[in-house]
Design an enzyme around this catalytic site. Structure first.
Site, mmCIF file in Angstrom:
data_model
loop_
_atom_site.group_PDB
_atom_site.id
_atom_site.type_symbol
_atom_site.label_atom_id
_atom_site.label_comp_id
_atom_site.label_asym_id
_atom_site.label_seq_id
_atom_site.Cartn_x
_atom_site.Cartn_y
_atom_site.Cartn_z
ATOM 1 N N PRO A 41 1.421 7.551 -0.173
ATOM 2 C CG PRO A 41 1.836 9.466 1.106
ATOM 3 C CD PRO A 41 1.133 8.130 1.158
ATOM 4 N NE ARG A 67 -3.082 7.327 -2.419
ATOM 5 C CZ ARG A 67 -2.847 7.726 -1.161
ATOM 6 N NH1 ARG A 67 -3.190 8.946 -0.803
ATOM 7 N NH2 ARG A 67 -2.302 6.913 -0.281
ATOM 8 C CG ASP A 114 -7.183 -4.873 -4.384
ATOM 9 O OD1 ASP A 114 -6.623 -4.667 -3.281
ATOM 10 O OD2 ASP A 114 -8.396 -5.135 -4.490
ATOM 11 C CB SER A 150 6.744 8.759 3.278
ATOM 12 O OG SER A 150 6.117 9.952 2.880
ATOM 13 C CG ASP A 178 -1.593 3.118 -3.636
ATOM 14 O OD1 ASP A 178 -1.258 3.030 -2.446
ATOM 15 O OD2 ASP A 178 -2.610 3.727 -4.019
ATOM 16 C CB CYS A 206 -1.538 6.344 11.144
ATOM 17 S SG CYS A 206 -2.630 6.391 9.700
ATOM 18 C CB ALA A 223 -0.923 -0.008 1.219
ATOM 19 C CB ALA A 224 3.505 2.016 -2.474
ATOM 20 C CG ASP A 233 1.608 2.467 6.527
ATOM 21 O OD1 ASP A 233 1.609 2.340 7.764
ATOM 22 O OD2 ASP A 233 1.256 3.519 5.949
#
Length: 450
Positions: A272, A298, A320, A274, A293, A389, A269-270, A336
């Site tokens: 944006p 994006r 996906d 970072s 992604d 997060c 899930a690359a 992530d």
């Protein structure tokens, strides 16, 4: 203020708020899209002011709506036409939070409503804002505290009710309150050095020379911004890719992954980007990183950023993350996972209003599907970081337990050098940060092995 735009400043703000709400855009993305249509000598000043308005209105939306609903009769602010509701929110914000003279705040919003709608709705909004002017927020909150303490905290600190209940249950009343307070403080910026172009000491000197006061952090390649004179993104060093802006806890993920030169790495899930680029830099542009992604837009932004940063070992794949399968297995995987973003309220206040219990259940199913797919793509003895997060146990520790018990992963004992440990029986083996304790996003990291 001289702007070439078909609408006035308050309608401009309402446009951006509506984009955030209706299309679930980030405030930054909505601001960028709207200002593509804005010209004039005061454009940059207007952009800065618009950003401040949007950020504060999204932060205090629950409290703003409480004020509006307290004076509205027979209807709630959420039931109004969305654009009209946002114009009303702007008026309430200016009057009760920004300290604009009530008559001026009312007049500007009423004129905007008259231009956009008609005289009858302009009169309606005028009457509502007159009532807002005389409304005693403090007295109303005190009365609410006597009836429902959780609702009182939810409105006073402008957080979703479920979140207030959750953090008090998770951390206790005092710690939960500190987290609510911390989420409403000004955003903290962190800078990560790009070792492909410079080193941390040279970067620190450069920033100090340009009026950015920084200090070192528990993560070796991250600097904490204490104060600045010029916006950091306006510096040439940023434009040329000598550093990126990345949250402290987010930047810790790549270090926990511990990629080695020449390895094959998958980021499921690359965007944006970072963490992807951080891993590429730690690998010194060797090996291969497949960055997956689902958002083509994006990924295109990632492609542009790669060139600026000098990253050359990343291949972007539009796919996906729940289904992506490669012919060859990977040495390391970054997952992530998409989450409730409940650890980022200080940085992205608009996400507070996006999730309820049903949406969270759905995102947990996505997280589990991505964990299963990561296992299929990982070689034997290969390692993965799972991070979110989110503050929630069901998105974090419970998902790690699912990975151990149902998928086949083992939990790696990693020597976390800072942060807190987690919850449940695996708590001592995972990482957590909290905004009120570590002055960064609330974050979760676990290291797993196939």
């Amino acid at each position: 203020m001289e702007l070439f735009y078909k609408i006035n400043f308050h309608e401009l703000i309402a446009d951006i708020l509506s984009l955030i709400e209706e299309r679930e855009l980030s405030s930054k993305n909505a601001l960028e899209r709207t200002f593509k249509r804005v010209r004039g000598k005061d454009r940059e000043r207007a952009r800065g002011l618009a950003h401040a308005y949007i950020f504060e209105i999204e932060k205090w939306k629950r409290k703003i709506d409480f004020i509006g609903n307290s004076v509205l009769k027979g209807i709630k602010i959420e039931e109004l036409d969305p654009y009209l509701a946002n114009l009303l929110r702007i008026g309430i914000f200016e009057m009760k939070f920004k300290g604009v003279v009530p008559a001026i705040a009312t007049d500007s919003i009423v004129r905007a409503v008259k231009d956009k709608y008609d005289l009858s709705r302009a009169k309606f909004i005028n009457a509502v804002l007159r009532d807002v002017e005389s409304f005693d927020v403090g007295k109303a909150l005190e009365a609410l505290r006597e009836r429902d303490k959780i609702e009182y905290l939810s409105i006073k600190f402008s957080h979703p009710r479920w979140y207030v209940e959750y953090v008090i249950d998770l951390l206790g009343y005092e710690e939960g309150l500190r987290l609510l307070l911390s989420n409403n403080k000004p955003q903290r910026y962190y800078i990560r050095v790009n070792p492909l172009k410079t080193d941390i000491d040279s970067l620190s000197d450069y920033l100090e020379e340009h009026g950015v006061r920084v200090t070192r952090t528990p993560v070796d390649d991250i600097l904490k911004v204490l104060e600045y004179k010029t916006p950091i993104t306006h510096l040439e060093g940023y434009k040329e890719g000598y550093f990126v802006i990345q949250d402290l806890a987010s930047a810790y993920v790549a270090h926990v992954l511990s990629p080695e030169k020449g390895e094959r790495v998958l980021d499921l899930a690359a965007a944006p980007g970072s963490k992807t680029f951080h891993v590429a830099q730690l690998m010194e542009n060797t090996g291969e990183i497949i960055a997956v992604d689902y958002s083509l837009e994006r990924l295109r932004k990632m492609e542009t950023k790669m060139k600026i940063l000098g990253v050359k070992n990343v291949k972007l794949v539009h796919a996906d993350g729940m289904k992506f399968k490669d012919m060859r297995k990977f040495d390391k995987i970054i997952l992530d996972a998409p989450c409730s973003s409940s650890g980022t309220y200080r940085q992205f206040p608009e996400v507070k209003w996006r999730f309820n219990k049903e949406k969270i259940k759905k995102v947990i199913q996505v997280q589990k599907a991505m964990i299963r797919n990561a296992y299929k793509n990982l070689r034997d003895e290969g390692e993965m970081t799972y991070s979110t997060c989110s503050i929630r146990i069901d998105e974090n520790e419970e998902n790690v337990k699912y990975a151990l018990e149902k998928v086949g992963f083992d939990l790696v004992t990693y020597p976390f050098s800072w942060g807190e440990r987690g919850f449940t029986e695996i708590g001592e083996m995972v990482f957590r940060s909290f905004t009120h304790l570590h002055d960064c996003n609330s974050f979760f990291i676990a290291k797993l092995k196939r």
